[in-house]
Design an enzyme around this catalytic site. Sequence first.
Site, PDB file in Angstrom:
ATOM      1  N   LYS A   1       5.748   8.249  -9.158  1.00 27.65           N
ATOM      2  CA  LYS A   1       4.826   8.225  -8.259  1.00 27.65           C
ATOM      3  C   LYS A   1       4.048   9.516  -7.849  1.00 27.65           C
ATOM      4  CE  LYS A   1       4.186   6.066  -3.675  1.00 27.65           C
ATOM      5  NZ  LYS A   1       5.313   5.083  -2.570  1.00 27.65           N
TER       6      LYS A   1
ATOM      7  N   SER B   1       3.639   0.767  -1.494  1.00 26.21           N
ATOM      8  CA  SER B   1       2.730   1.754  -1.806  1.00 26.21           C
ATOM      9  C   SER B   1       3.292   2.280  -3.187  1.00 26.21           C
ATOM     10  CB  SER B   1       2.564   3.199  -0.882  1.00 26.21           C
ATOM     11  OG  SER B   1       3.661   3.879  -0.893  1.00 26.21           O
TER      12      SER B   1
ATOM     13  N   SER C   1       7.757   0.276   0.931  1.00 30.64           N
ATOM     14  CA  SER C   1       7.182   0.819  -0.078  1.00 30.64           C
ATOM     15  C   SER C   1       7.377   0.637  -1.729  1.00 30.64           C
ATOM     16  CB  SER C   1       6.361   2.137  -0.092  1.00 30.64           C
ATOM     17  OG  SER C   1       5.360   2.013   1.157  1.00 30.64           O
TER      18      SER C   1
END
Length: 412
Positions: A50, A127, A151
């Site tokens: 990420k 996210s 997330s």
Amino acid sequence: MEKQVNQAASPLNFGPFDRADEIGAFVPHGRYRLDGAPHGPLSGLSFGVKDLFDIAGQPTGAGNPDWLRTHAVPTRTNAVVQTLLDAGADMVGKTLTDEIAYSIHGDNHHYGTPDNVAAPGRVPGGSSSGSAAAVAARLCDFALGTDTGGSTRVPASYCGVWGLRTSFGLLSAAAMAPLSPSFDTVTWLASDAAVFERVGQALLPQTGEVALRRALLPFDVLEQADAVFHPAVLRVYEALQARLHGEHARLTTGEDELEHWRRAYISASAYEAWQTHKKWITEHAPTFGPAVQGRWNMARDTGAETAQAAREKQLLVRHQVRSFLGADGVAVIPSAASVAPLRDASPQQIDDIRARCFRITCIAGLSGLPQVSIPFTTPEGLPIGVSLLGPAGSDLALIRLATTIRQALQET
């Protein structure tokens, strides 16, 4: 602690991005690879990262071009990334994140929305959107994410993959772009249960076996999710009952208590996020998408007294949830409130789903507890997640229990 990477001495080599990304899971500045050590427990596996995690010599974008433009290229590599490389896994690219990780929806105003191959036409959740989408599409074996308010658990549920929110503080969040540091956790997602557990063995402290003896079904939490979750949650609970002592219970003491918990999480995390980022936002006036901008406006307007009241509520929630679980309890709850919303869902639909979702996901966040999301599908074939929530530090035991239960259910 994060490790300094010596490029001259390191056996790792930056190489060209070698995966065809037809779903928009990777960021443009993250299309490169790092080879892991020649031998190790994760040899032969590939992983995405990420775009919040720092990698020495490469930029961190945090889902926003203005962040990318105004932050120096890191000189240190995040410790979790380094551990995976040292364990033999190959890093194959940086994955998309919602802007500064401030969303659980999965879209990005600047880079787009990754395709959810498990639920075409629907969002991947955020996210950790790119990480979940990449794993679901088999672009990598597993991917690092983060979880502040949901997330990882939400995209795991939406994309039909395994995901873990770790016990708060168990893995270092240093050398990583923060959102709300007292809630941020390092996580990972995988499509395969065995891979998911292998990563846990490599990353998590070996603290000895935690004995989980009680299965708990907090039906007030279950009621926050759409009815399509109920059969899968009950199947997991019944499977646990066959192994553990089972208890039906309410987690909360009042009818609207989960809403009060959600508000406490939102206020405490928003205030902390603004304190963390207000200098950068004020100085650089970054461009955010409308939904994320609205959250920053709310965070800016959250006062210290409101935040203090939220923190006091958090202490009560933390005590209540930890007492509910004790040292040996595991609660079965939905991972999200709905299946993945359609890409063209109305703002009103999204707001309703988001509110119900946070009434579920805030529990682990406020309490600092680990939560494993197990992938299931609805009769219509859409992904959903069922979670096991356990005591602090029970991460490995939760993973083992979750994978065992999922296998048992597949065999019946």
